[in-house]
Design an enzyme around this catalytic site. Structure first.
Site, PDB file in Angstrom:
ATOM      1  N   ARG A 195       0.829  -1.201   0.000  1.00 27.85           N
ATOM      2  CA  ARG A 195       0.000   0.000   0.000  1.00 27.85           C
ATOM      3  C   ARG A 195       0.868   1.257   0.000  1.00 27.85           C
ATOM      4  NH1 ARG A 195      -3.430  -0.106   4.934  1.00 27.85           N
ATOM      5  NH2 ARG A 195      -4.925  -1.233   3.646  1.00 27.85           N
ATOM      6  N   TYR A 196       1.842   1.271   0.901  1.00 29.59           N
ATOM      7  CA  TYR A 196       2.736   2.432   0.991  1.00 29.59           C
ATOM      8  C   TYR A 196       3.906   2.212   0.037  1.00 29.59           C
ATOM      9  CZ  TYR A 196       0.311   3.219   5.447  1.00 29.59           C
ATOM     10  OH  TYR A 196      -0.623   3.425   6.420  1.00 29.59           O
ATOM     11  N   ARG A 234       7.092   0.213   1.853  1.00 32.04           N
ATOM     12  CA  ARG A 234       6.984  -0.910   2.779  1.00 32.04           C
ATOM     13  C   ARG A 234       5.788  -1.803   2.462  1.00 32.04           C
ATOM     14  NH1 ARG A 234       5.422   3.904   4.824  1.00 32.04           N
ATOM     15  NH2 ARG A 234       4.036   4.081   6.610  1.00 32.04           N
ATOM     16  N   CYS A 257      -3.947 -17.796  14.885  1.00 30.90           N
ATOM     17  CA  CYS A 257      -3.512 -16.956  16.008  1.00 30.90           C
ATOM     18  C   CYS A 257      -3.530 -17.792  17.284  1.00 30.90           C
ATOM     19  CB  CYS A 257      -4.454 -15.774  16.195  1.00 30.90           C
ATOM     20  SG  CYS A 257      -4.443 -14.672  14.786  1.00 30.90           S
ATOM     21  N   CYS A 310      -9.218 -12.517  18.689  1.00 37.54           N
ATOM     22  CA  CYS A 310      -9.745 -11.285  19.266  1.00 37.54           C
ATOM     23  C   CYS A 310     -11.047 -10.962  18.557  1.00 37.54           C
ATOM     24  CB  CYS A 310      -8.757 -10.145  19.062  1.00 37.54           C
ATOM     25  SG  CYS A 310      -7.059 -10.611  19.457  1.00 37.54           S
ATOM     26  N   CYS A 339     -11.182  -8.475  15.551  1.00 37.58           N
ATOM     27  CA  CYS A 339     -10.060  -8.572  14.606  1.00 37.58           C
ATOM     28  C   CYS A 339     -10.370  -7.958  13.243  1.00 37.58           C
ATOM     29  CB  CYS A 339      -9.659 -10.027  14.418  1.00 37.58           C
ATOM     30  SG  CYS A 339      -8.303 -10.207  13.236  1.00 37.58           S
ATOM     31  N   ARG A 383      -8.885  -8.564  10.574  1.00 41.99           N
ATOM     32  CA  ARG A 383      -8.801  -9.593   9.522  1.00 41.99           C
ATOM     33  C   ARG A 383      -9.692 -10.794   9.828  1.00 41.99           C
ATOM     34  NH1 ARG A 383      -3.041  -8.263   9.897  1.00 41.99           N
ATOM     35  NH2 ARG A 383      -2.988  -6.321   8.713  1.00 41.99           N
ATOM     36  N   ASP A 395     -11.602  -0.767  13.828  1.00 42.96           N
ATOM     37  CA  ASP A 395     -12.026  -0.770  12.425  1.00 42.96           C
ATOM     38  C   ASP A 395     -13.490  -1.169  12.286  1.00 42.96           C
ATOM     39  OD1 ASP A 395      -9.530   0.001  11.368  1.00 42.96           O
ATOM     40  OD2 ASP A 395      -8.783  -2.052  11.612  1.00 42.96           O
ATOM     41  N   ASP A 433      -7.146   3.571  10.611  1.00 40.71           N
ATOM     42  CA  ASP A 433      -6.746   2.917   9.367  1.00 40.71           C
ATOM     43  C   ASP A 433      -7.923   3.146   8.422  1.00 40.71           C
ATOM     44  OD1 ASP A 433      -5.275   1.475   7.550  1.00 40.71           O
ATOM     45  OD2 ASP A 433      -4.832  -0.163   8.952  1.00 40.71           O
ATOM     46  N   LYS A 458      -2.962   4.459   7.361  1.00 36.26           N
ATOM     47  CA  LYS A 458      -3.159   4.961   8.720  1.00 36.26           C
ATOM     48  C   LYS A 458      -3.113   6.483   8.735  1.00 36.26           C
ATOM     49  CE  LYS A 458      -1.068   0.785  10.507  1.00 36.26           C
ATOM     50  NZ  LYS A 458      -0.598   0.228   9.221  1.00 36.26           N
TER      51      LYS A 458
HETATM   52  C1  PLP Z   1       0.301  -0.721   9.085  1.00 34.34           C
HETATM   53  C2  PLP Z   1       0.772  -1.069   7.768  1.00 34.34           C
HETATM   54  C3  PLP Z   1       2.111  -0.896   7.408  1.00 34.34           C
HETATM   55  C4  PLP Z   1       3.137  -0.340   8.375  1.00 34.34           C
HETATM   56  O1  PLP Z   1       2.836   0.991   8.673  1.00 34.34           O
HETATM   57  P1  PLP Z   1       3.720   1.819   9.736  1.00 34.34           P
HETATM   58  O2  PLP Z   1       3.030   3.141   9.862  1.00 34.34           O
HETATM   59  O3  PLP Z   1       5.098   1.935   9.134  1.00 34.34           O
HETATM   60  O4  PLP Z   1       3.752   1.053  11.005  1.00 34.34           O
HETATM   61  C5  PLP Z   1       2.488  -1.236   6.138  1.00 34.34           C
HETATM   62  N1  PLP Z   1       1.599  -1.710   5.242  1.00 34.34           N
HETATM   63  C6  PLP Z   1       0.302  -1.868   5.549  1.00 34.34           C
HETATM   64  C7  PLP Z   1      -0.629  -2.368   4.502  1.00 34.34           C
HETATM   65  C8  PLP Z   1      -0.156  -1.560   6.823  1.00 34.34           C
HETATM   66  O5  PLP Z   1      -1.445  -1.747   7.134  1.00 34.34           O
HETATM   67  S1  SF4 Z   2      -6.109  -9.033  16.247  1.00 33.14           S
HETATM   68 FE1  SF4 Z   2      -6.634 -10.660  14.762  1.00 33.14          FE
HETATM   69  S2  SF4 Z   2      -4.678 -11.203  13.820  1.00 33.14           S
HETATM   70 FE2  SF4 Z   2      -4.207 -10.121  15.718  1.00 33.14          FE
HETATM   71  S3  SF4 Z   2      -4.003 -11.723  17.284  1.00 33.14           S
HETATM   72 FE3  SF4 Z   2      -6.109 -10.996  17.370  1.00 33.14          FE
HETATM   73  S4  SF4 Z   2      -7.239 -12.404  16.037  1.00 33.14           S
HETATM   74 FE4  SF4 Z   2      -5.069 -12.612  15.522  1.00 33.14          FE
END
Ligand code: PLP
Ligand code: SF4
Length: 376
Positions: free
Chosen positions: A120-121, A124, A133, A137, A140, A142, A301, A338, A345
């Protein structure tokens, strides 16, 4: 017992499992095998209220329930509002989905360049390496893929992901997450980290893991040995409430820190769990004594079935405002949303700029007093 403003850490110990040999208790694979997943198992220790009981019945195709014995011991059996309990035991409100909620609340699928790799960025990537996991949670982000309750069928492709990173020389930072990457075997994790270390443009690697919290037993000397040989490795853990800061977690964090791994923490702001300045202060003070720097505080989220755990955005700003000036700067996380749809973010801060009048910046301090700064 736990008290809100004391720095005395809670020792989880073996709790309900005090009669089993310590060698089993301290074996992370024993903890994984003995997680509490079924209603009948949970009912052996807790009396569920009706909302929880219905919750447990409706989540089979949403997000599995699985609680490590270590984490389960932290639940206060007499308190239905226990902040640990609410994070891992489902509630019937998980059945409520709202129109603006989305199974992919932060738009990861649209930036998934190979199975598991989110770019995305510019500089990174996020590398999702498993859908498992230690515990699940209830909020979550995801939920669509972790635990595979929704039938996503997540199959990360390590080779394709690594190839993509090799070809994209602009990628200098790889965040390994999931699911929980510390559930990979030491071997598999070492191989992955080794491959990344061989890519010359990758200068920074992070693991995002909640296992130190759910399963501090996972931080074995073999794992530490494997992680230690990667000099550019950092770790983000995920702690939401001071009660999670056990002696066991502190020992795990100290071992990681002594192995040369800088530690950060990401918390999710959760209604009735940590949406309170005093609770948050207690959490971040404990994080500092565990050698963990609070990094992000996430607005929860828009995951379907999490409205009962979400706070208004203004709550996060109020908490940050309550922290600034009244505790160590290092202890204060950045509050972020996010953005839905893949915006990444976005930091949110209390407003410290009262007004800009020509060259004069009128700034508000932590006591709401105004100070002027002349800016050329
Ligand atoms: C959170 C995240 C990152 C890392 O972001 P930082 O601000 O550097 O911690 C990189 N890629 C994705 C898709 C993310 O959600
Ligand atoms: S937030 Fe989601 S990915 Fe992270 S530990 Fe909890 S269940 Fe697993």
């Amino acid at each position: 017992m736990y008290s809100k403003d004391s720095l005395n850490l809670w020792r989880s110990g073996q709790g309900y499992w005090k009669n089993i040999p310590a060698s089993q208790w301290n074996d992370w694979k024993w903890q994984m095998r003995n997680r509490l997943s079924r209603k009948t198992e949970i009912c052996e220790y807790l009396s569920l209220n009706e909302d929880e009981s219905i919750g447990l019945d409706i989540v089979k195709d949403k997000l599995l329930v699985s609680i490590t014995p270590h984490f389960f011991n932290l639940i206060d059996p007499d308190n239905p509002l226990c902040p640990i309990r609410k994070q891992v035991i489902p509630n019937k409100s998980e059945g409520i989905s709202l129109g603006y909620e989305d199974v992919d609340p932060v738009g990861e699928e649209g930036s998934m360049v190979t199975p598991g790799l989110v770019h995305r960025y510019p500089d990174r990537v996020l590398f999702l390496v498993t859908d498992r996991c230690g515990s699940y949670c209830r909020y979550c982000t995801r939920s669509r893929l972790v635990s595979n309750a929704q039938g996503y069928g997540f199959h990360p492709n390590f080779e394709q992901g690594l190839d993509y990173i090799r070809k994209h020389t602009e990628i200098r930072d790889v965040l390994i997450s999931g699911g929980d990457p510390l559930l990979l075997s030491d071997n598999k994790l070492s191989t992955l980290l080794g491959e990344l270390a061989n890519i010359s443009h990758v200068e920074f690697v992070r693991l995002g893991s909640r296992l130190p919290v759910f399963l501090p037993q996972r931080i074995t000397s073999d794992l530490l040995h494997a992680l230690k040989s990667h000099p550019n490795l950092w770790m983000s853990i995920h702690v939401n409430h001071p009660k999670e800061c056990t002696v066991e977690l502190r020992n795990a964090c100290h071992k990681l820190a002594e192995s040369g791994i800088p530690l950060g923490n990401q918390s999710v702001l959760l209604k009735g769990i940590n949406d309170d300045v005093d609770v948050m202060k207690s959490l971040i003070h404990r994080l500092l004594i565990m050698k963990v720097r609070p990094y992000y505080l996430y607005q929860c989220d828009l995951v379907p079935g999490t409205s009962h755990l979400r706070t208004p955005v203004s709550k996060g700003i109020e908490i940050i405002k309550g922290l600034r000036g009244s505790t160590t700067g290092y202890a204060i996380p950045q509050f972020v949303i996010d953005a839905p749809g893949g915006g990444g973010k976005i930091p949110l801060n209390p407003n410290y700029v009262e007004e800009v009048d020509g060259d004069i910046w009128k700034l508000k301090n932590f006591e709401d007093r105004i100070f002027s700064y002349y800016s050329v």
